[in-house]
Design a protein around this motif. Structure first.
Motif, PDB file in Angstrom:
ATOM      1  N   PRO A 218       0.827  -1.214   0.000  1.00 40.59           N
ATOM      2  CA  PRO A 218       0.000   0.000   0.000  1.00 40.59           C
ATOM      3  C   PRO A 218       0.859   1.260   0.000  1.00 40.59           C
ATOM      4  O   PRO A 218       1.996   1.285   0.477  1.00 40.59           O
ATOM      5  N   ALA A 219       0.302   2.333  -0.566  1.00 40.18           N
ATOM      6  CA  ALA A 219       1.024   3.601  -0.642  1.00 40.18           C
ATOM      7  C   ALA A 219       1.307   4.137   0.747  1.00 40.18           C
ATOM      8  O   ALA A 219       0.436   4.142   1.620  1.00 40.18           O
ATOM      9  N   GLN A 220       2.531   4.593   0.950  1.00 40.56           N
ATOM     10  CA  GLN A 220       2.983   5.087   2.243  1.00 40.56           C
ATOM     11  C   GLN A 220       3.353   6.557   2.120  1.00 40.56           C
ATOM     12  O   GLN A 220       4.052   6.955   1.187  1.00 40.56           O
ATOM     13  N   ASP A 221       2.856   7.349   3.081  1.00 44.15           N
ATOM     14  CA  ASP A 221       3.209   8.766   3.146  1.00 44.15           C
ATOM     15  C   ASP A 221       4.473   8.925   3.980  1.00 44.15           C
ATOM     16  O   ASP A 221       4.600   8.337   5.058  1.00 44.15           O
ATOM     17  N   GLY A 222       5.377   9.742   3.461  1.00 46.82           N
ATOM     18  CA  GLY A 222       6.625   9.960   4.179  1.00 46.82           C
ATOM     19  C   GLY A 222       7.245  11.288   3.795  1.00 46.82           C
ATOM     20  O   GLY A 222       6.808  11.963   2.856  1.00 46.82           O
ATOM     21  N   ILE A 223       8.281  11.654   4.545  1.00 43.35           N
ATOM     22  CA  ILE A 223       9.018  12.898   4.312  1.00 43.35           C
ATOM     23  C   ILE A 223      10.454  12.520   3.965  1.00 43.35           C
ATOM     24  O   ILE A 223      11.117  11.781   4.721  1.00 43.35           O
ATOM     25  N   THR A 224      10.916  12.999   2.855  1.00 45.65           N
ATOM     26  CA  THR A 224      12.263  12.669   2.407  1.00 45.65           C
ATOM     27  C   THR A 224      13.311  13.418   3.237  1.00 45.65           C
ATOM     28  O   THR A 224      12.988  14.241   4.099  1.00 45.65           O
ATOM     29  N   ARG A 225      14.555  13.126   2.967  1.00 47.25           N
ATOM     30  CA  ARG A 225      15.636  13.757   3.722  1.00 47.25           C
ATOM     31  C   ARG A 225      15.729  15.251   3.444  1.00 47.25           C
ATOM     32  O   ARG A 225      16.206  16.009   4.298  1.00 47.25           O
ATOM     33  N   ASP A 226      15.286  15.695   2.268  1.00 47.00           N
ATOM     34  CA  ASP A 226      15.273  17.125   1.960  1.00 47.00           C
ATOM     35  C   ASP A 226      13.911  17.750   2.229  1.00 47.00           C
ATOM     36  O   ASP A 226      13.547  18.753   1.606  1.00 47.00           O
ATOM     37  N   ASN A 227      13.133  17.159   3.150  1.00 49.61           N
ATOM     38  CA  ASN A 227      11.888  17.726   3.678  1.00 49.61           C
ATOM     39  C   ASN A 227      10.828  17.945   2.592  1.00 49.61           C
ATOM     40  O   ASN A 227      10.249  19.023   2.442  1.00 49.61           O
ATOM     41  N   VAL A 228      10.569  16.926   1.816  1.00 51.35           N
ATOM     42  CA  VAL A 228       9.522  16.937   0.800  1.00 51.35           C
ATOM     43  C   VAL A 228       8.552  15.810   1.120  1.00 51.35           C
ATOM     44  O   VAL A 228       8.961  14.652   1.277  1.00 51.35           O
TER      45      VAL A 228
END
Length: 338
Positions: free
Chosen positions: A73-83
């Motif tokens: 399933p699709a997962q929401d997350g924040i990348t290392r460059d805050n996106v």
């Protein structure tokens, strides 16, 4: 008596048929059977084909050995460059040890699914947005290693993990579109500037060749007129080049210089100037007048254009008037007294 024996025999046969029907099992080619007898694991794994178990005592678990395709399933997350991104994936795995798949984990499918989701969230937080968009092969390998490490003890082998889609916010999409447009525009300007530089060099070479032969400019002008005249829906404005005017001016100056040179060499001029005329016989006090160009018909020296490396003409001598001796001595006396 005989009837009783027949009835008993029929009953035994029916009971045997029921026992065989309840004990018979068929295992398909892509399956393996794990038997638990009275809750204890039987060491022998049942192979594909017909097999028998003890009804009420043995319990047969069939394990699928095929490769399983499971969407993550699709997962929401924040990348290392805050996106903030939303990433989904797909995982391919298969069971290599049916015994561990039954004994070591309660539901190996659910376990693999949860492990894939947590690993996907972890890999999102460790990566930059550019890596998620362009360097997916490396991320897929990292996901495979993260999921395969605990799955080995479950009798499961991870074949492949692929990131399917990366969803970005609308603001980020617009920003990336502007960035791509600016980069394309920069590259277009650089290409145009390079083309202008090359064209200017070629034009400079052409100008050097045309300066040596001014007639080439007129020929080029005529070629341009012919090319423009081919368009019937255009208005032709013919410019008059400045170089052509200079060419015509030089062409007019050359005959003038040649005529001036021939006039100097064909007609000699007096170096000492006109000579003084003798005094007139009408009276003693009359002085001699200088010769006039209109009276005797001898013209004065004409103004000539000086030629290079020639001596400039000398100035004509001023004619002196003839005076009697008494008059000249009386004229010089005041100067001597002074």
């Amino acid at each position: 008596m005989v009837e009783g024996l027949v009835i008993a025999l029929v009953a035994v046969l029916c009971a045997g048929a029921l026992y065989v029907a309840s004990a018979a099992r068929v295992i398909r080619q892509y399956e393996r059977g794990v038997v638990l007898r009275l809750g204890r694991l039987r060491e022998n794994v049942r192979l594909p084909g017909f097999t028998m178990v003890v009804p009420g005592i043995d319990r047969l678990r069939k394990v699928n050995m095929q490769i399983v395709t499971m969407p993550v399933p699709a997962q929401d997350g924040i990348t290392r460059d805050n996106v903030t991104v939303r990433v989904d994936a797909v995982i391919y795995f298969k069971v290599v040890d049916p015994t561990n798949a039954v004994i070591a984990v309660e539901d190996y499918r659910f376990a693999v699914s949860q492990m894939a989701q947590t690993s996907l969230r972890s890999i999102i937080g460790k990566s930059d947005l550019d890596d998620l968009l362009s360097n997916r092969e490396k991320l897929n390998q990292g996901l495979e290693v993260m999921i395969d490490s605990p799955a080995v003890s479950w009798g499961v082998q991870i074949d492949r993990v692929e990131i399917k889609d990366v969803s970005l916010p609308e603001t980020m999409k617009r920003s990336m579109a502007r960035q791509a447009e600016a980069d394309r525009e920069r590259r277009a300007r650089v290409i145009n500037a390079d083309a202008e530089l090359q064209a200017s060099k070629k034009l400079a070479e052409a100008a050097g060749e045309m300066s040596a032969q001014p007639a080439a400019l007129q020929l080029r002008l005529l070629q341009t007129v012919v090319a423009v005249a081919a368009e019937k829906n255009s208005t032709l404005v013919l410019p008059f080049p400045v170089e052509l005017l200079r060419f015509l001016e030089r062409a007019q100056q050359q005959p003038a210089v040649e005529e001036a040179g021939t006039g100097r060499t064909g007609r000699p001029s007096s170096v000492n100037g006109p000579t003084a005329q003798p005094p007139s016989s009408e009276g003693d006090g009359a002085t001699a007048q200088p010769p006039s160009s209109a009276g005797n018909g001898s013209p004065l020296p004409e103004a000539e254009v000086p030629l290079p490396e020639t001596r400039p003409p000398e100035e004509p001598a001023v004619p002196q008037t003839a005076t009697p001796p008494a008059a000249s001595s009386s004229a010089e006396r005041p100067f001597a007294h002074h």
